[in-house]
Design a protein around this motif. Structure first.
Motif, PDB file in Angstrom:
ATOM      1  N   LEU A 259      33.931  69.228  77.593  1.00 56.30           N
ATOM      2  CA  LEU A 259      34.234  70.144  76.491  1.00 56.30           C
ATOM      3  C   LEU A 259      34.268  71.564  77.024  1.00 56.30           C
ATOM      4  N   LYS A 260      35.324  72.271  76.685  1.00 49.64           N
ATOM      5  CA  LYS A 260      35.468  73.665  77.132  1.00 49.64           C
ATOM      6  C   LYS A 260      34.979  74.576  76.006  1.00 49.64           C
ATOM      7  N   CYS A 261      33.999  75.415  76.325  1.00 51.68           N
ATOM      8  CA  CYS A 261      33.285  76.176  75.292  1.00 51.68           C
ATOM      9  C   CYS A 261      33.261  77.663  75.625  1.00 51.68           C
ATOM     10  N   ASP A 262      33.115  78.458  74.589  1.00 53.12           N
ATOM     11  CA  ASP A 262      32.845  79.887  74.728  1.00 53.12           C
ATOM     12  C   ASP A 262      31.393  80.147  74.386  1.00 53.12           C
ATOM     13  N   LEU A 263      30.834  81.127  75.042  1.00 51.11           N
ATOM     14  CA  LEU A 263      29.425  81.466  74.875  1.00 51.11           C
ATOM     15  C   LEU A 263      29.303  82.704  73.996  1.00 51.11           C
ATOM     16  N   GLN A 264      28.368  82.682  73.068  1.00 55.39           N
ATOM     17  CA  GLN A 264      28.150  83.830  72.182  1.00 55.39           C
ATOM     18  C   GLN A 264      26.649  84.085  72.060  1.00 55.39           C
ATOM     19  N   GLU A 265      26.264  85.356  72.124  1.00 53.10           N
ATOM     20  CA  GLU A 265      24.868  85.709  71.938  1.00 53.10           C
ATOM     21  C   GLU A 265      24.437  85.452  70.500  1.00 53.10           C
ATOM     22  N   ARG A 266      23.189  85.039  70.344  1.00 54.06           N
ATOM     23  CA  ARG A 266      22.629  84.900  68.990  1.00 54.06           C
ATOM     24  C   ARG A 266      22.063  86.214  68.508  1.00 54.06           C
ATOM     25  N   PHE A 267      21.483  86.981  69.437  1.00 58.37           N
ATOM     26  CA  PHE A 267      21.005  88.328  69.119  1.00 58.37           C
ATOM     27  C   PHE A 267      20.933  89.118  70.422  1.00 58.37           C
ATOM     28  N   LEU A 268      20.788  90.419  70.318  1.00 60.84           N
ATOM     29  CA  LEU A 268      20.717  91.268  71.494  1.00 60.84           C
ATOM     30  C   LEU A 268      19.369  91.094  72.187  1.00 60.84           C
ATOM     31  N   SER A 269      19.395  91.071  73.490  1.00 55.89           N
ATOM     32  CA  SER A 269      18.159  90.950  74.241  1.00 55.89           C
ATOM     33  C   SER A 269      17.348  92.230  74.113  1.00 55.89           C
ATOM     34  N   PRO A 270      16.086  92.139  73.710  1.00 56.22           N
ATOM     35  CA  PRO A 270      15.247  93.353  73.650  1.00 56.22           C
ATOM     36  C   PRO A 270      15.125  94.057  74.996  1.00 56.22           C
ATOM     37  N   SER A 271      15.279  93.318  76.085  1.00 56.31           N
ATOM     38  CA  SER A 271      15.172  93.931  77.409  1.00 56.31           C
ATOM     39  C   SER A 271      16.313  94.904  77.685  1.00 56.31           C
ATOM     40  N   LEU A 272      17.375  94.860  76.876  1.00 56.44           N
ATOM     41  CA  LEU A 272      18.508  95.776  77.058  1.00 56.44           C
ATOM     42  C   LEU A 272      18.324  97.083  76.307  1.00 56.44           C
ATOM     43  N   LEU A 273      17.248  97.206  75.547  1.00 59.03           N
ATOM     44  CA  LEU A 273      17.010  98.404  74.748  1.00 59.03           C
ATOM     45  C   LEU A 273      15.738  99.098  75.211  1.00 59.03           C
ATOM     46  N   PRO A 274      15.738 100.422  75.277  1.00 56.81           N
ATOM     47  CA  PRO A 274      14.527 101.137  75.690  1.00 56.81           C
ATOM     48  C   PRO A 274      13.467 101.098  74.592  1.00 56.81           C
ATOM     49  N   GLY A 275      12.210 101.051  75.010  1.00 55.07           N
ATOM     50  CA  GLY A 275      11.106 101.157  74.065  1.00 55.07           C
ATOM     51  C   GLY A 275      10.825  99.916  73.263  1.00 55.07           C
ATOM     52  N   THR A 276      11.295  98.734  73.720  1.00 58.77           N
ATOM     53  CA  THR A 276      11.036  97.511  72.956  1.00 58.77           C
ATOM     54  C   THR A 276      10.144  96.531  73.701  1.00 58.77           C
ATOM     55  N   ALA A 277       9.698  96.912  74.892  1.00 57.57           N
ATOM     56  CA  ALA A 277       8.902  95.984  75.689  1.00 57.57           C
ATOM     57  C   ALA A 277       7.560  95.673  75.037  1.00 57.57           C
ATOM     58  N   ASP A 278       7.030  96.621  74.232  1.00 57.06           N
ATOM     59  CA  ASP A 278       5.739  96.365  73.603  1.00 57.06           C
ATOM     60  C   ASP A 278       5.859  95.390  72.453  1.00 57.06           C
TER      61      ASP A 278
END
Length: 526
Positions: A259-278
């Motif tokens: 099966l040939k599929c496309d990949l889609q994020e379910r939500f944005l990774s918190p690691s890509l945003l500043p100040g969310t590590a806590d």
């Protein structure tokens, strides 16, 4: 399924997040509805750009420009890079928020096509300037017209005004009608019905007509769709269903199911945003898994990522504590390079797989093929995934732990009956809680927007004050100091006539409904 194969316009040979289309937003202002739309639109744009300007990794959104159309058309913001430009974008939103219109009128018919033409001229000029200095040319432009007028009337207006304009550099022309929650005089007279035959359809660009509710969350969701990877040059995933452990004679003869599929994020990774590590700790996934593939999609890839199904599991046969990392969504591919017959067959097989897994109450365990090439006879580590079906035409895929990652854990089983006193206390406490049927993330906020906006504003507060001061009122009137679109007109080549491809109005997803892709996720079994 539409039998027309859409050509690619200047796209690269591999799927790349960094090659997302530039965006031109045209706000089509009509009163009295503008007073209801403006606060929601400005707040949604502010929230969206606080995220879009902060994201690390490959660029999700390259260029953005904003026009308004009322008594005249104006370029409120020429094309600018989105990343790192939050202060300028915020000043632009402040100008839009202070914009006032008087009287109950609708913008003259000639102004909306003129705004599209001016925006296109600006984009061509910007592209020609960047082509000489950038290694990669700009991708085709996407134009969105946001209006409170009847959408079909706006489409006819664009059709008439752009009939002689070459729109080959426009990837998509989208009309979004804001419909719900608008008070006042919104019952505009319907336009004169005209034949909608192919002979009267003349636009080169694909036209999509949508409706959108007039509330902040609905508009937010609409703009966030711009962050999705929208390239269709190559499928992302090949899902092989035939186990390699079977002898060749037992496999599907000469044609293993893939099966040939496309990949889609379910939500944005918190690691890509500043100040969310806590709030959410960053998970450093091993190299060569789907997360790495998606985040590094700006790198050239000659072949899709491969998932080999190892075995099937019952739906309660895996503990949720063994899954980790970000969930991703698999969809049937929409790669334009495949023949329509292959696309249709692939979608039908994907549909049948979802149906059979739900009917059998099964999950799939799959092994990922590492992206790291083999060298020095050392086998790179591979990742394993659990694949969950959904009632929608999607599969949920999540990383699952392997032996090397496991830590020992000994958990005592519950005794049959807890102490009576404790039972009464806990029962009483639980009875006091509000009971909800589902969890809807759109109803839960973490103050991330305000935190990101503050982080952007702190180091450049003087710049924002200077930019915002352009919109000060003078004598009760808004001082008009916006940047006007006054580029030198470029020669416009007449476009060859082709049938208008108009997608009938479709409604944006309701913000009160539970996102369907995770409705069927199996519950924890710890």
């Amino acid at each position: 399924m539409n039998r027309r194969k859409t050509p690619s316009r200047g796209t690269s040979p591999a799927t790349k997040i960094s090659h997302q289309p530039p965006r031109l937003l045209i706000v089509h202002i009509a009163v009295p509805s503008w007073a209801d739309i403006c606060p929601n639109l400005c707040e949604a744009l502010q929230n969206f750009f606080s995220i879009a300007c902060s994201l690390k990794g490959p660029s999700r959104m390259s260029l953005f420009s904003l026009y308004t159309v009322q008594n005249q058309q104006e370029c409120v913001l020429p094309f600018v890079q989105v990343r790192g430009n939050f202060i300028r974008l915020q000043a632009c939103i402040s100008e839009l928020q202070m914009l006032q219109v008087e009287g109950c009128h609708r913008p003259p018919h000639a102004l909306l096509p003129l705004a599209v033409k001016d925006g296109l001229q600006q984009f061509k000029q910007y592209s020609s300037h960047m082509a000489s200095s950038a290694a990669q040319p700009c991708t085709p432009l996407e134009i969105t017209v946001l209006t409170s007028l009847p959408g079909k009337e706006v489409v006819k207006e664009l059709e008439e005004g752009l009939k002689d304009i070459n729109l080959l550099s426009v990837r998509r022309l989208q009309v979004v009608e804001v419909t719900k929650g608008i008070h006042g005089c919104t019952d505009w007279p319907s336009p004169t019905e005209e034949p909608s035959s192919d002979e009267s359809s003349i636009l080169e660009a694909d036209v999509v007509l949508e409706t959108l509710d007039n509330d902040v969350v609905s508009m937010e969701v609409f703009f966030k769709a711009w962050l999705h990877n929208s390239e269709t040059d190559q499928e992302n995933i090949h899902l092989f269903l035939t186990p390699q452990s079977l002898p060749p004679s037992s496999r599907v003869k000469d044609h293993p199911i893939c099966l040939k599929c496309d990949l889609q994020e379910r939500f944005l990774s918190p690691s890509l945003l500043p100040g969310t590590a806590d709030g959410v700790s960053r998970i450093d996934d091993p190299k060569g898994d789907i997360s790495t593939l998606y985040q590094m999609a700006s790198l050239s890839s000659d072949s899709p990522y491969k998932l080999q199904v190892v075995k099937a599991l019952t739906s309660n046969g895996i503990c949720e504590s063994l899954t980790y990392g970000l969930p991703f969504i698999l969809r049937p591919t929409s790669c334009w390079q495949l023949d329509w017959d292959e696309l249709e067959t692939n979608q039908q097989h994907f549909h049948a797989l979802c149906h059979c897994l739900l009917k059998r109450n099964w999950l799939l365990l799959a092994r990922g093929e590492p992206l790291i090439p083999r060298h020095n006879q050392n086998l790179p580590a591979c990742s394993f995934y659990v694949i969950t079906p959904s009632h929608s035409l999607t599969l949920l895929v999540k990383l699952v732990a392997t032996r090397e990652l496991m830590l020992p854990g000994f958990f005592p089983l519950l005794s049959e009956n807890p102490p009576e006193d404790s039972l009464k206390v806990i029962e009483s406490t639980l009875d006091s809680l509000d009971l909800g049927l589902t969890y809807n993330p759109l109803h839960v906020g973490s103050h991330l927007y305000s935190r990101l906006s503050s982080a952007h504003a702190k180091p450049q507060g003087r710049l924002y004050t200077s930019c915002a001061s352009r919109g000060l009122r003078k004598g009760g009137q808004l001082k008009t100091s916006r940047v006007r679109a006054t580029v030198v007109p470029l020669p416009v080549a007449p476009a060859p006539r082709r049938a208008l491809k108009m997608t009938e109005a479709r409604k944006a997803p309701s913000v009160t409904s539970l996102p369907s892709d995770l409705e069927e996720e199996c519950p924890p079994q710890t």
